[in-house]
Design an enzyme around this catalytic site. Structure first.
Site, PDB file in Angstrom:
ATOM      1  N   ASP A  97     -13.337 -29.200  -7.665  1.00 39.28           N
ATOM      2  CA  ASP A  97     -14.007 -30.504  -7.719  1.00 39.28           C
ATOM      3  C   ASP A  97     -13.843 -31.138  -6.337  1.00 39.28           C
ATOM      4  OD1 ASP A  97     -15.187 -32.918  -8.629  1.00 39.28           O
ATOM      5  OD2 ASP A  97     -13.232 -33.768  -9.083  1.00 39.28           O
ATOM      6  N   SER A  98     -14.604 -32.200  -6.121  1.00 40.89           N
ATOM      7  CA  SER A  98     -14.447 -32.953  -4.879  1.00 40.89           C
ATOM      8  C   SER A  98     -13.075 -33.630  -4.828  1.00 40.89           C
ATOM      9  CB  SER A  98     -15.541 -34.009  -4.792  1.00 40.89           C
ATOM     10  OG  SER A  98     -15.521 -34.806  -5.960  1.00 40.89           O
ATOM     11  N   GLU A 118     -10.419 -43.525  -9.235  1.00 40.76           N
ATOM     12  CA  GLU A 118      -9.457 -43.021  -8.249  1.00 40.76           C
ATOM     13  C   GLU A 118      -8.236 -43.934  -8.094  1.00 40.76           C
ATOM     14  OE1 GLU A 118      -9.335 -40.367  -5.803  1.00 40.76           O
ATOM     15  OE2 GLU A 118     -10.699 -39.308  -7.135  1.00 40.76           O
ATOM     16  N   CYS A 173     -17.507 -30.396 -11.025  1.00 44.74           N
ATOM     17  CA  CYS A 173     -18.031 -31.549 -10.290  1.00 44.74           C
ATOM     18  C   CYS A 173     -19.529 -31.588 -10.563  1.00 44.74           C
ATOM     19  CB  CYS A 173     -17.762 -31.362  -8.796  1.00 44.74           C
ATOM     20  SG  CYS A 173     -18.552 -32.600  -7.742  1.00 44.74           S
ATOM     21  N   ASN A 174     -19.996 -32.720 -11.065  1.00 46.10           N
ATOM     22  CA  ASN A 174     -21.422 -32.802 -11.408  1.00 46.10           C
ATOM     23  C   ASN A 174     -22.307 -32.745 -10.177  1.00 46.10           C
ATOM     24  OD1 ASN A 174     -21.852 -33.675 -14.496  1.00 46.10           O
ATOM     25  ND2 ASN A 174     -19.873 -34.352 -13.750  1.00 46.10           N
ATOM     26  N   THR A 175     -21.881 -33.406  -9.114  1.00 40.54           N
ATOM     27  CA  THR A 175     -22.697 -33.441  -7.901  1.00 40.54           C
ATOM     28  C   THR A 175     -22.851 -32.021  -7.336  1.00 40.54           C
ATOM     29  OG1 THR A 175     -21.766 -35.630  -7.452  1.00 40.54           O
ATOM     30  CG2 THR A 175     -22.962 -34.561  -5.666  1.00 40.54           C
ATOM     31  N   CYS A 203     -20.302 -37.463 -14.709  1.00 38.08           N
ATOM     32  CA  CYS A 203     -19.402 -37.376 -13.555  1.00 38.08           C
ATOM     33  C   CYS A 203     -18.022 -37.085 -14.110  1.00 38.08           C
ATOM     34  CB  CYS A 203     -19.406 -38.711 -12.805  1.00 38.08           C
ATOM     35  SG  CYS A 203     -18.167 -38.791 -11.509  1.00 38.08           S
ATOM     36  N   THR A 204     -17.331 -36.127 -13.490  1.00 37.62           N
ATOM     37  CA  THR A 204     -16.064 -35.682 -14.078  1.00 37.62           C
ATOM     38  C   THR A 204     -14.954 -36.736 -13.940  1.00 37.62           C
ATOM     39  OG1 THR A 204     -15.621 -34.475 -12.027  1.00 37.62           O
ATOM     40  CG2 THR A 204     -16.563 -33.230 -13.851  1.00 37.62           C
ATOM     41  N   HIS A 205     -15.191 -37.772 -13.159  1.00 35.52           N
ATOM     42  CA  HIS A 205     -14.214 -38.867 -13.067  1.00 35.52           C
ATOM     43  C   HIS A 205     -14.281 -39.819 -14.263  1.00 35.52           C
ATOM     44  CE1 HIS A 205     -13.575 -37.773  -8.898  1.00 35.52           C
ATOM     45  NE2 HIS A 205     -12.759 -38.790  -8.714  1.00 35.52           N
ATOM     46  N   TYR A 207     -18.248 -36.474  -2.891  1.00 39.27           N
ATOM     47  CA  TYR A 207     -19.430 -35.641  -2.676  1.00 39.27           C
ATOM     48  C   TYR A 207     -20.679 -36.423  -3.120  1.00 39.27           C
ATOM     49  CZ  TYR A 207     -16.791 -31.169  -2.206  1.00 39.27           C
ATOM     50  OH  TYR A 207     -15.988 -30.142  -1.803  1.00 39.27           O
ATOM     51  N   GLY A 208     -20.447 -37.400  -3.995  1.00 38.83           N
ATOM     52  CA  GLY A 208     -21.553 -38.070  -4.682  1.00 38.83           C
ATOM     53  C   GLY A 208     -22.444 -38.944  -3.820  1.00 38.83           C
TER      54      GLY A 208
HETATM   55  N1  DGL Z   1     -16.572 -35.196  -9.064  1.00 38.67           N
HETATM   56  C1  DGL Z   1     -17.776 -35.914  -8.687  1.00 38.67           C
HETATM   57  C2  DGL Z   1     -18.839 -35.666  -9.757  1.00 38.67           C
HETATM   58  O1  DGL Z   1     -18.550 -35.248 -10.861  1.00 38.67           O
HETATM   59  C3  DGL Z   1     -17.528 -37.399  -8.551  1.00 38.67           C
HETATM   60  C4  DGL Z   1     -16.750 -37.793  -7.337  1.00 38.67           C
HETATM   61  C5  DGL Z   1     -17.525 -37.615  -6.045  1.00 38.67           C
HETATM   62  O2  DGL Z   1     -18.469 -38.367  -5.775  1.00 38.67           O
HETATM   63  O3  DGL Z   1     -17.166 -36.711  -5.315  1.00 38.67           O
HETATM   64  O4  DGL Z   1     -19.999 -35.877  -9.473  1.00 38.67           O
END
Ligand code: DGL
Length: 268
Positions: free
Chosen positions: A13-14, A156, A76-78, A188-190, A45-46
């Protein structure tokens, strides 16, 4: 690539949000070992361009491949939205799993004939990946996409309470009730860490879904059909991060729902 079922599963993940996916993977596959990489030095990453996300994702995957993995989960969705096909091509025949298809599947199952409200990063929404995945599964379904970049920053904080939390969460939900949607898809995984806070803000009939469980199920089925699953094993996890081991242990524990003892710093 050798077909060695004793190898770990790579997850990246990011940052630390992907630990919500790792938690579901560990529950579904307790006998498997995992390598988790959080690219904390380059989060988020988003907000990055597709080209940069693909490059970061390929570098993260290369590090895991060099360690030896039998399959890869893009937690990570992005990165799933922009880099899934790229990683499948570059690292073939490594089995690669993203979280977007799995999240869309979970949402369509929950939504019935009502609409789906997707909250995700700016880049995930801009990619149209969820909108495309949802409408290909259920073409007549109304889909509403909302970018919620501030939710990433809030998550975060690692569970520290903030007087702004309600306002930040509500901001991406404006119009939800009027839209007639009954399903909130956490793209988004967060975001799963906000499940309870969101449930308190939304109408009681709202179903909140994320991709963690359906991703874990897809990985479990994929391992079995490729004969890569393990029948026995200790279920160890090795953690890597590109920045801030101490913070990773503290905040990562919040996302994972369990203590993280050791994190190795790596450079990509
Ligand atoms: N992990 C990213 C996602 O699921 C979110 C955090 C980011 O923007 O990197 O898209």
């Amino acid at each position: 690539m050798t077909k060695d079922n004793t190898l770990p599963i790579g997850v990246f993940d990011s940052g630390m949000g992907g630990l919500t996916v790792l938690a579901a993977l560990k529950r579904a596959l307790p006998q498997e070992d995992f390598l988790y990489l959080g690219d904390t030095a380059r989060l988020p990453y988003g907000t990055k361009s597709p080209k940069t996300v693909r490059r970061y994702a390929a570098q993260a995957t290369q590090l895991l491949v060099d360690q030896g993995i039998k399959s890869l989960v893009i937690a990570c969705n992005t990165a799933s939205a922009y880099a899934l096909q790229h990683l499948e091509q570059v690292f073939a025949p490594l089995p690669v799993y993203g979280v977007v298809e799995a999240g869309a599947q979970a949402a369509v199952t929950a939504a019935g004939s009502s609409g789906i409200w997707v909250v995700a990063t700016e880049s995930t929404i801009a990619s149209g990946a969820y909108q495309g995945a949802l409408t290909s599964l259920a073409p007549r379904l109304a889909v509403y996409g909302r970018a919620a970049p501030l939710w990433v920053t809030l998550a975060e904080q690692g569970g520290q309470t903030s007087e702004f939390e309600g306002a930040v969460l509500r901001h991406a939900l404006g119009g939800f009730e009027a839209s007639g949607a009954n399903t909130l898809l956490l793209g988004c995984t967060h975001f799963p860490v906000f499940r309870d806070a969101l449930a308190a803000l939304l109408p009681s009939k709202t179903v909140i879904v994320d991709s963690a469980q359906t991703t874990a199920l897809a990985v479990a089925q994929g391992l079995i059909s490729a004969r890569l699953n393990r029948a026995h094993g200790a279920g160890r996890v090795t953690y890597f991060a590109t920045d801030g081991e101490t913070r990773f242990r503290r905040v990562g524990g919040y996302f994972l729902g369990a203590a993280i003892d050791q994190v190795t710093l790596v450079d990509l």
